[in-house]
Design an enzyme around this catalytic site. Sequence first.
Site, PDB file in Angstrom:
ATOM      1  N   CYS A 141      16.459  83.026 -57.232  1.00  0.00           N
ATOM      2  CA  CYS A 141      17.867  83.049 -57.584  1.00  0.00           C
ATOM      3  C   CYS A 141      18.087  82.533 -58.998  1.00  0.00           C
ATOM      4  O   CYS A 141      19.183  82.192 -59.372  1.00  0.00           O
ATOM      5  CB  CYS A 141      18.692  82.234 -56.588  1.00  0.00           C
ATOM      6  SG  CYS A 141      18.234  80.502 -56.527  1.00  0.00           S
ATOM      7  N   HIS A 172      21.829  96.702 -89.000  1.00  0.00           N
ATOM      8  CA  HIS A 172      20.998  96.008 -88.005  1.00  0.00           C
ATOM      9  C   HIS A 172      21.827  95.563 -86.809  1.00  0.00           C
ATOM     10  O   HIS A 172      21.485  95.815 -85.655  1.00  0.00           O
ATOM     11  CB  HIS A 172      20.323  94.803 -88.675  1.00  0.00           C
ATOM     12  CG  HIS A 172      19.449  94.011 -87.749  1.00  0.00           C
ATOM     13  ND1 HIS A 172      19.897  92.929 -87.041  1.00  0.00           N
ATOM     14  CD2 HIS A 172      18.158  94.186 -87.406  1.00  0.00           C
ATOM     15  CE1 HIS A 172      18.915  92.452 -86.317  1.00  0.00           C
ATOM     16  NE2 HIS A 172      17.841  93.191 -86.511  1.00  0.00           N
TER      17      HIS A 172
END
Lengths: 861, 861
Positions: free
Chosen positions: B809, B433
């Site tokens: 931003c 995984h």
Amino acid sequence: MQTKDAAVQKATEFQTLTLITPTADISVACHGGRAKCLQRMIRLGMPVPRTVALSFDAVHDIAAGQVPDTAAILSAFDAGQLVSVRPSSEDPDWGGPGAILNIGMNDDRHRALSDTLGAEVANALYLRFIKTFAVHVARLDPDMFDGRDNSEATLRDALAAYEDETDEPFPQDPARQLAEVLRSMARAWEGTTARLLRQAKGAPADAGLGLVVQEMALGLGPDESGSGVIQFVDPVTGLRQITGRYQSQAQGRAALNNGAGVLFLTCDSRGASLQERCPDLFAQLLHWGEISRQRLREEMEIEFTIEAGVLKILDAVRVRRSSRAALRIAVALAEDWIIPREEALQRVEARALTELLHSQIDPTGPRDLIARGIAASPGAATGRIVFSAAAAQASAARGEACILVRRETAPEDIRGMHAAVAVLTERGGMSSHAAVIARGLGLPCVVGVSDMTLRTRDKMLKCADGRVFREGDVITVDGTTGTALAGAVKMLPPALDDTFRTFLKWAEDVCDIGIRANADTPADAQTARDFGADGIGLCRTEHMFFDEGRLTVMREMIFANSAEDRRAALDQLLPMQRMDFISLFEIMSGQPVCIRLFDPPLHEFLPHDREGMRELAEALDLPLSDVTRRVEALSEFNPMLGMRGVRLGITVPEIYEMQARAIFEATIEASRRGDPVVPEIMMPLVSAKREVELVKTRIDAVAAAVRIERGVDFNYRLGVMVETPRAALRAGEIAQHAAFLSFGTNDLTQMTYGLSRDDAGKFMGSYVQQGVFPEDPFHTLDVDGVGELLLMGAERGRKARADVVLSICGEHGGNPESIAFCRAAGFDYVSCSPFRVPVARLAAAQLSLEGQGASVGRRKE
Amino acid sequence: MQTKDAAVQKATEFQTLTLITPTADISVACHGGRAKCLQRMIRLGMPVPRTVALSFDAVHDIAAGQVPDTAAILSAFDAGQLVSVRPSSEDPDWGGPGAILNIGMNDDRHRALSDTLGAEVANALYLRFIKTFAVHVARLDPDMFDGRDNSEATLRDALAAYEDETDEPFPQDPARQLAEVLRSMARAWEGTTARLLRQAKGAPADAGLGLVVQEMALGLGPDESGSGVIQFVDPVTGLRQITGRYQSQAQGRAALNNGAGVLFLTCDSRGASLQERCPDLFAQLLHWGEISRQRLREEMEIEFTIEAGVLKILDAVRVRRSSRAALRIAVALAEDWIIPREEALQRVEARALTELLHSQIDPTGPRDLIARGIAASPGAATGRIVFSAAAAQASAARGEACILVRRETAPEDIRGMHAAVAVLTERGGMSSHAAVIARGLGLPCVVGVSDMTLRTRDKMLKCADGRVFREGDVITVDGTTGTALAGAVKMLPPALDDTFRTFLKWAEDVCDIGIRANADTPADAQTARDFGADGIGLCRTEHMFFDEGRLTVMREMIFANSAEDRRAALDQLLPMQRMDFISLFEIMSGQPVCIRLFDPPLHEFLPHDREGMRELAEALDLPLSDVTRRVEALSEFNPMLGMRGVRLGITVPEIYEMQARAIFEATIEASRRGDPVVPEIMMPLVSAKREVELVKTRIDAVAAAVRIERGVDFNYRLGVMVETPRAALRAGEIAQHAAFLSFGTNDLTQMTYGLSRDDAGKFMGSYVQQGVFPEDPFHTLDVDGVGELLLMGAERGRKARADVVLSICGEHGGNPESIAFCRAAGFDYVSCSPFRVPVARLAAAQLSLEGQGASVGRRKE
């Protein structure tokens, strides 16, 4: 008379002055309140001496140097008649220069009056005028005119002193005297100090001053002569009762100085009275008093003069009154059918009602006196000591009552005073900053506590008996008796008399928006009921978990490792919660009760110091490291924005399940015993629709289970507390699952500004001073920002669900401005602290009467 | 042939199947990608065996039980011809059942083939078919058919095993065989697992499966026979290079098993090659490879069979490729004029670009090896050890790089992996995984580090050499070499080759929204330049104050008691700040640099432990009590919502004044040395217009002073960071004083949700799992809530000031979804971390090419 009227007529052509007659063109807006009131009195047939009014424009011209023909003004009166000049501004509260009496006194007139009334009377009249003129017109030093008697010598001294100082003899020409007086009064009105003072009282920048020139009734002379003041109510209590004084051989308001020779008005065992001395004149006064109450529709203070046994009424002004008196006067006028109830409601300022709600210390309880000072503002309150305004604000932000203790207060302390429940200062008197402001705020205050020593730097307070109190210690301040007591003291709720109840009832009749109370405890609920709240708009349940016994169970729940263990712990709390709700439901007798599900972060229930953690580890039989680890794991960087409210409800669902069960079981029980209950359940801190769906599913399941177990049906309403900007923006989809939306303006303001109330205290003062924020948005609803979110949320919620019930339950709920906003936005109710309910009720009633902010699409709950 | 075509024609009447010819009606939407590709290959004249396509509808009917007349299908082929069936879904990535070969093999055919090709070949063909049929059609246990050889005995065993298990002999009728195969493949496609798997890859719920039935080219038999796979690029690097294998006497993709007898394709010193053995056939392969690249406009993997010396091309699929290869292939195709540049841009997934930006450990630097494991995902990163996903998220929220160390990872760790800069697991292999997910995330990862011992409970990691590392210790993970190193290690930036630069350049050419970088340091700025950022969109200045030397000065400033003392302390920082800005301006060579003024609360600069306070008291020569008192006074309940940003700028104006001066002086200096600079100055945490006015006034004054002092003129632009909901709501009035508005979506998300990112980690996983939030709003912009505020703010800002520059931003700036949102909203640019710039650039370019979210009123900066 024709000549005099003609002279006035001539002057009137230039719109400078008007003889006040029943039909003259006199208005408050042009001539001021006093001129208008005098005309009303004349219309009522009162014996008012001949009076001429100068308009605002005229006085403005005088201030600018254009003094009118004062000889023409004087020609409106009998030749040689003395006159007085009084100010007449639009609102009497805006102040104005003091009255000047006996204008026209000069050497000639002095001689003539000496002949008719005797030398002493003539000297007194002349001396009074010289002194007033010298001080207020010629601006000379008052000390030079402090004559001890009314002798010829004193008079000569005064005239000489005047001439010495001004290099000219005292003016003899009445017209010139009047011109100087008018100019002086007009200029005084334009002075900076006067302007600032009246603007502070709400006057506009261009507020005008009128003047009234009135024939003097001398009050000195033969037979019974004198002057006095009478009013027919007690200005403090508002109860009907004649108060005032009369003095023989006196002018103006001299009687109120209570000097020798002053008479009571009514028969009085303590001394002589006007009623006894001149029963006829007294009966006339009572007659005119009753006429003025009935026809001027107000309790008036009447200034009268008796001149040679004849009653003259010089002036009447609205009785200045306490808030309590204002309410009682308004109710009495309405009950006597003089004014309609609606007008009575509008005559009491909503904010003033708080003053009527002071608690009192139970006189039968024990008192541990620690300091004694001046009783500067009535009422009593208990709280923790804080030594700075910032600490007071922080304390208030935490919801802790605090007492602000200062050497003395200054303007920068006002915010701290707002935040405190009482104020105690080492220095100061009745008119010190602390005393004045505290009375304004209706805050209990004791000043001048000289037997205590304050060490602000060390944050301690040392009492005369040597005991020391530190920040955080609990004391009680009794501003009614001027004492400070150690610890909390048994209190009596404020006296809520029949008048108050009657008044509130009238307000309820016209109020078109619901007023509910934020109430967490049975005591709060009872207060809410007493003040006629329409229900509980916000019952915060978390306080119920801080009880000693419950806290332990809460901690067990927090340390449980499985849902089963959590449920087992919470099962212990269930019967207590159920009782909490049963008693609330019973007190509210079927009125709506809106219960907010558990809101605070769990770490608030854990100790934060080493000692507390050690004790907790022992109590739970866990290693200390487990406890410290859990405390650390639950601590948060920004608790305000953390794991609380519905987030906790979803992550640890057992808490809400227990609460829902307690609410439903209490609903069944309370409905069985009394009025049927339909509880309202509110989810806090929602920011997404799915949160509402998940919690709703669980609560509906609990309801279904309780219905089946008990075999009893009941209803409830599920709603959402809108306190994140996102919940307001997404109100449309949220309302699909919410019967009501209640805007929590405290948190909503914090998040909209990105400003923690707990931390804002450090700069809010400076921010408001610099005008960065026009007001502290935690005190006054920010209509532009937070308000827009409220409006958007309301509109979107209503669009999605036409019958969604809308309200606000933040602290703004009790502010008249916020109520106006909510009415305009069509909200169903506002919810505020129980003690604010009467204020909110009256404010709402007044708005309803004014038709201000007429609501759009409002629905009465 | 006529008969066969007629038979197909008959079946086609029922729209069940189509013989693939150059003119047949074959489409991807009806028959799938493989069928369409085979038609294209046939059109190009490739030697593709006769093939029949079954449409999606036909296969759907088969799954529903309506199996077509398979005898009719077979009649499209030569009598006795073996066939194969392959899946043909719309998108090859959506999967599908495996190919089944040799349909038509039975006892008769076996006998016939034994005669012509020999018994072993006949056995092999029959055995392969029996096994495939038994396992995939009859669903028998594969173990029973694991014959070791192709002997007669094995064949008999297989037939007997089939009969034992199914109670019927192996089906001999080719039509029945085909019918069973088709039914089995059709049903496999409809199975739940297959459906979920393909939906996870983006397939719609009703995605169809086509099938192609193809004449077998045997690959077994006389002369040169065999099969192989060839591709003309390296799937990892994307460089042009022939890869693949060929095996004589083999079918299907057997050659890829790399067993004995497998040949290289091109001449190879390591062994035999097809090029040497069959140069003509190899030349044919190269020819068809070039044709397919030119005409199919893609790098194809070609599956071919050589049957008795004759080349057959069975199939061709798009070469599976790494992100790096995808980019290089796309650029090469465009540079060879095979596809336009625009198409090249669209062929690379924007997110995949991050993989190309891995840092590498500098091979010349020292390495302190602590553990060695499997190099599961390339790249290297340094960070602090965390032992849980929650800790990783908390760390990321604090802006601290962290390495997630786990025994092994599970799906609930994914969020933690997102938050970490690298992953280290004790267990697992290349397909564990952790390895799979880390590669997907482009995250350096080492798994199977068996020489370390992990004690998660004690939060410690013990290395083979006995060293112990604890949570918070810094290590470096090198996923390229599979090692972990102690401490931080010198890194080399990712290799940015010419291809990458070419590709970015093309993206810039079509990109219609600015892409700037958030860059605080010269290193960041250099990376931004290297990645072609259009400037710096957010330069956070506070990091500049945490330097050892500067920190001391900051503390002096905090402890100063007057504005003068504060200014004196800040004067020491001025030259350093000036240098900071000069170097940023110089690196950016005249590109815009947006500098955010000081933002964090002052308490971040103070020590919080006793020891640190004692040291500070010594350093400042103050009593310890003064230090503790100041630290206490500055501490905050909710620092996120406290005294920071513009609030600090207004309350302690000296800081912004110093910064403004440093910016302006740096502007003059940098402009003198190189390109002219017009700095952008941004105010953080604004919530009211007046804040902007006040700061603007001060900054303008500093600018005026610097202009006069230096005698040099310069320009600058002043703007506002919109990160409180109120600033978005009031953007209209704020824009009156702001040349630009940059939305700080990190804080805006926190405040809109009332959710602290630092604290959300504790429940965000559970919230997203339960679908309370569809996505973590800190990873994916919340379009509904935060997005509405962005749109309102943009609209209002633009209404007030038509030329206001708009941008975001926050960290969302680099996400393709956010960029789509900003383009649609007409924003001028987005700003993201320097390493996200290429991703953002490509995403924006792709949006621009797709014309998606076509912008309204957009202006290029």
